[in-house]
Design an enzyme around this catalytic site. Structure first.
Site, PDB file in Angstrom:
ATOM      1  N   GLN A 120       0.833  -1.195   0.000  1.00  0.00           N
ATOM      2  CA  GLN A 120       0.000   0.000   0.000  1.00  0.00           C
ATOM      3  C   GLN A 120       0.870   1.247   0.000  1.00  0.00           C
ATOM      4  O   GLN A 120       1.654   1.446   0.923  1.00  0.00           O
ATOM      5  CB  GLN A 120      -0.891  -0.026   1.246  1.00  0.00           C
ATOM      6  CG  GLN A 120      -1.867   1.105   1.324  1.00  0.00           C
ATOM      7  CD  GLN A 120      -2.334   1.356   2.741  1.00  0.00           C
ATOM      8  OE1 GLN A 120      -1.675   0.990   3.703  1.00  0.00           O
ATOM      9  NE2 GLN A 120      -3.488   1.969   2.883  1.00  0.00           N
ATOM     10  N   SER A 123       0.703   6.507   2.792  1.00  0.00           N
ATOM     11  CA  SER A 123       1.323   7.489   3.687  1.00  0.00           C
ATOM     12  C   SER A 123       2.583   8.083   3.079  1.00  0.00           C
ATOM     13  O   SER A 123       3.298   7.410   2.321  1.00  0.00           O
ATOM     14  CB  SER A 123       1.709   6.826   5.012  1.00  0.00           C
ATOM     15  OG  SER A 123       0.567   6.445   5.713  1.00  0.00           O
ATOM     16  N   SER A 155       4.609  -1.790   4.303  1.00  0.00           N
ATOM     17  CA  SER A 155       5.032  -3.163   4.598  1.00  0.00           C
ATOM     18  C   SER A 155       4.945  -3.975   3.313  1.00  0.00           C
ATOM     19  O   SER A 155       4.165  -3.653   2.412  1.00  0.00           O
ATOM     20  CB  SER A 155       4.177  -3.783   5.712  1.00  0.00           C
ATOM     21  OG  SER A 155       2.829  -3.568   5.473  1.00  0.00           O
ATOM     22  N   GLU A 238      -9.626  -1.666   5.839  1.00  0.00           N
ATOM     23  CA  GLU A 238      -8.535  -1.799   6.792  1.00  0.00           C
ATOM     24  C   GLU A 238      -9.090  -1.826   8.209  1.00  0.00           C
ATOM     25  O   GLU A 238      -8.696  -2.629   9.041  1.00  0.00           O
ATOM     26  CB  GLU A 238      -7.544  -0.633   6.640  1.00  0.00           C
ATOM     27  CG  GLU A 238      -6.387  -0.702   7.640  1.00  0.00           C
ATOM     28  CD  GLU A 238      -5.389   0.446   7.478  1.00  0.00           C
ATOM     29  OE1 GLU A 238      -5.817   1.551   7.117  1.00  0.00           O
ATOM     30  OE2 GLU A 238      -4.197   0.207   7.726  1.00  0.00           O
ATOM     31  N   GLU A 371      -5.443   9.591  18.219  1.00  0.00           N
ATOM     32  CA  GLU A 371      -6.038  10.934  18.200  1.00  0.00           C
ATOM     33  C   GLU A 371      -7.059  11.057  17.072  1.00  0.00           C
ATOM     34  O   GLU A 371      -8.147  11.613  17.261  1.00  0.00           O
ATOM     35  CB  GLU A 371      -4.938  11.991  18.056  1.00  0.00           C
ATOM     36  CG  GLU A 371      -4.074  12.177  19.308  1.00  0.00           C
ATOM     37  CD  GLU A 371      -3.174  10.978  19.626  1.00  0.00           C
ATOM     38  OE1 GLU A 371      -2.806  10.233  18.689  1.00  0.00           O
ATOM     39  OE2 GLU A 371      -2.841  10.787  20.809  1.00  0.00           O
TER      40      GLU A 371
END
Lengths: 401, 371
Positions: A120, A123, A155, A238, A371
């Site tokens: 993936q 990010s 990963s 996910e 958060e």
């Protein structure tokens, strides 16, 4: 799932018959593993809720357990799902929902059999919680896209054949509207994968540097500019994948510490005893909450508790693994090995107390920080107003970075 | 695995009780009542007990009850907690009834309490933990006369039947005293909790009759306290739910710095954490109620987990409710203090969280260090 391609609804008995036919034609004892897995896919027994022709039978998802149990009893090989979790859990549902028929045919079978591993590419160093701020650029050049940027926390990038990629195709519109979603060929020139070493000493993840990587337009998933919408499907899956399975009492991190407590009376102190009991109660309560969530889902009433489970899991794992290091005293000062390595499979309960403590720090960061999860609960469950936003109606290129 | 959800019947029951309480016992009404000479709402109690039949839910039909289970009783307690309703449900329908159900010769008493014909109380301090030794502050002589004193008995002030654990010549007994009675003084106490009455009860040669002898009295009392501690978790869940709901509604309305205060992350995150605590509390309370309903072997663990967790969650919810309401939360006029007082008092009721965790240490084999 549509049942238009089948004339009758598949039931458990029907599935058992199909499994028997598969086993009769492809005896697992004498059939090559990959050949068996391909045959299972072609028989519609890979993921029964997928469409006919794509490894499924348009059957209810719950019936998958029937197939898995029958095949396990027969000693058939599986597709080693832990090794290809990103493909199965995130890429496949997204490809199914947004892919073209050609993309379905090309990708789903080798994805499911594990012949092709997926990763993936979401990010970035500058886009973590604020994923929609992704800066990796994809510029159109005829029938191709030229992709340049840096992805992180990837990963299996070093074993992957394909990646699901979020990239900016239009910097002149507000950030959520200028993204597109691609399948990235990890063997293409310009793709460089470097291990990203973590605080545990290991590298479970990678950094991926993309330098003028050329991807054909046929690798785009969904419309140009709709990348954010496509990514929502990936991210929803996910969250379903995290924190989903039933566990017995003391099934998680608390079981490791409880066992040490029982076996090592010399380590016990009154203060640790009080903390251990509190954490034991918390772990049991969250286990029950997870069980209650599963019952709600089974009854067809999905509750909002799903987003809560990961938050609780992270907090508990961190508190319990921290207590374990203290409990072990002198032994807690030791660590097994800092040597950089790339583990195939990650076990939060594995190795030693120091590793467990350090690895648990990631639990409140990966897959949505605690958060962000609190924001989700506050806004979507409790209906509290969002913070005023300064980034929604501004072209991406004008945002401060 | 245990059913941790609410059945349709349970949801219907909840709707009836909630409807009645909304109509007759909203927080403003409760607040107005607590300083009068009638702090209990006995009219409301009669409607609950006789019209809705909720006093005998977990009493078998052949004993005059509804033949449901502690699961349904727990749902009623959630709603009573959510309204801090001033009715003697815990003392009569939970503590006294559960003790009577463990006695050999208490069929008439059970039926009277289950039907709402009479109100009962169990003469133990509200702080009594299930693991405490059988009390010896009240003695019974060979003629059945009681003497001694019990402090902070829940709902004793309105009880028409006292179930009294007493030390007899041959060992522990459970005794019945019809109220009012010569030789029994019930003195109401000014309690921390404004919505559940407690009273000191003094026996001075009061006549009584035996409900259970030494062979069963100890077990009957322990089981009653375990049942009550497990069910109190549901009341605490209800208290916490009101606090969360009310606070969330308030921070959406209250504006400071030109925005609803509920749009500030500092507050949103606190409320998200509190909501998560309630998710756990609901699962734990349901598990305890179901374990009690099915007489599961896991009852002691289920109750200790629910009691310790839900006590703390209720207190935290009530404390957050006061703080996040700011100044108005500190006023007498706002009902939040009724919930804080109930939450803090029930934290000490039927075993503190610490006592329940200490019980768990033995139950789940996590022994304390040897001193």
């Amino acid at each position: 799932m549509s049942t238009a391609t089948t004339t009758t609804q598949v039931d458990a008995e029907d599935l058992r018959r199909r499994v028997r036919d598969l086993l009769a034609e492809h005896d697992p004892k004498t059939t090559d593993r990959l050949e068996f897995l391909r045959a299972r896919f072609d028989a519609g027994l890979a993921w029964v809720h997928y469409p006919v022709g794509l490894g499924g039978l348009d059957a209810p998802r719950a019936l998958q357990a029937v197939v898995d149990a029958e095949l396990e009893a027969a000693g058939a090989p599986d597709n080693d799902p832990r090794r290809i979790g990103i493909g199965l859990g995130m890429a496949a549902p997204t490809i199914l929902r947004f892919g073209t028929p050609e993309q379905h045919q090309r990708f789903l079978r080798p994805l499911w059999t594990g012949e092709e591993v997926w990763c993936q590419l979401f990010s970035e160093p500058g886009a973590g919680s604020d994923l929609a701020a992704a800066a990796t650029r994809a510029v159109r050049d005829g029938d191709e896209w030229v992709v340049t940027g840096q992805k992180v926390w990837t990963s299996t990038a070093h074993t992957a054949r394909w990646g699901i990629l979020l990239a900016r195709t239009d910097p002149d519109v507000p950030k959520h509207r200028g993204l597109s979603y691609f399948v990235c060929d990890m063997t293409a020139p310009g793709v460089e994968v470097r291990p990203l070493r973590q605080i545990t000493g290991e590298a479970e993840f990678n950094e991926v540097f993309l330098s003028e990587v050329r991807l054909p337009d046929t690798l785009r998933l969904g419309e140009v500019g709709e990348g954010w919408k496509v990514a929502q499907t990936t991210l929803m899956n996910e969250r379903v994948a995290i924190g989903g399975n039933a566990i017995p009492r003391e099934g998680g991190m608390v079981g490791v510490v409880a066992q040490t407590w029982r076996e090592r009376p010399e380590l016990r102190t009154p203060e640790l005893h009080q903390r251990l009991l509190r954490l034991w109660v918390e772990a049991e309560v969250m286990r029950l909450a997870g069980e209650r969530l599963r019952q709600q889902l089974a009854a067809g009433h999905p509750g909002p508790e799903g987003s809560a489970m990961k938050l609780a899991f992270a907090r508990l794992n961190q508190a319990i693994s921290g207590l374990e290091v203290e409990l072990l005293g002198e032994e807690g000062l030791r660590y097994d090995d800092w040597t950089m390595r790339r583990p195939e499979i990650v076990d939060f309960l594995g190795r030693n107390a120091g590793y467990r403590y350090l690895r648990a720090k990631g639990n409140s960061i990966e897959g949505g920080t605690s958060e962000i999860l609190r924001n989700i609960i506050a806004e979507r469950v409790l209906g509290l107003p969002a913070e005023p936003r300064v980034d929604k109606d501004v072209p991406w290129k004008d945002l401060p970075r | 695995m245990t059913d941790l959800l609410y059945s349709e019947v349970e949801e219907d029951l909840r709707a009836s009780v909630r409807g009645l309480l909304a109509d007759r016992s909203d927080p403003a009404t409760v607040l107005a009542r607590v300083e009068t000479d009638q702090p209990y709402d006995l009219d409301l109690w009669r409607t609950l007990a006789t019209d809705l039949g909720v006093a005998g839910l977990h009493v078998p039909e052949e004993l005059g009850g509804q033949g449901a289970s502690t699961r349904e009783t727990a749902v009623v307690l959630e709603e009573l907690g959510r309204a801090v309703a001033p009715v003697p449900f815990l003392g009569s329908a939970v503590l006294a009834t559960s003790a009577l159900l463990g006695c050999d010769t208490a069929a008439a008493e059970v039926a009277a309490l289950a039907s709402g014909e009479r109100r009962g109380a169990l003469a133990v301090p509200l702080s009594a933990a299930p693991s405490a030794p059988f009390p010896d502050t009240v003695r019974v002589d060979a003629e059945g006369r009681l003497s001694g004193r019990v402090g902070t008995v829940a709902d004793a002030a309105v009880a028409e039947l006292l179930v009294v654990p007493a030390a007899g010549p041959d060992g522990p007994e459970l005794r019945a005293v019809d109220m009012p009675s010569d030789g029994v003084t019930v003195s109401g106490i000014v309690g921390l909790d404004l919505t559940r009455g407690i009273a000191d009860v003094t026996f001075d040669g009061a006549a009584s009759r035996r409900l259970a002898g030494p062979d069963v009295a100890g077990t009957a009392l322990t089981n009653a306290l375990i049942t009550a501690a497990g069910l109190l978790a549901s009341e605490q869940l209800g208290v916490a739910q009101w606090c969360l709901d009310t606070t969330v509604a308030y921070v959406k309305e209250r504006h400071q710095f030109g925005r609803p205060v509920g749009s500030f992350q500092a507050l949103k995150h606190r409320l998200a954490d509190l909501w998560l605590d309630l998710v756990g509390a609901r699962a734990a309370a349901r598990y305890a109620a179901d374990a009690l309903a099915t007489s599961s072997v896991d009852v002691p663990v289920a109750v200790a987990v629910a009691a310790s967790h839900c006590s703390s969650v209720a207190v935290k919810a009530a404390e957050e409710c006061i703080q996040l309401h700011g100044g108005i939360g500190m006023t007498w006029e706002h009902p939040a203090h009724l919930f804080l007082k109930r939450a803090k008092s029930t934290e000490s009721a039927l075993g503190t969280p610490g006592r329940h965790r200490a019980a768990l240490a033995t139950l789940v084999d996590l022994p304390a260090p040897v001193a």
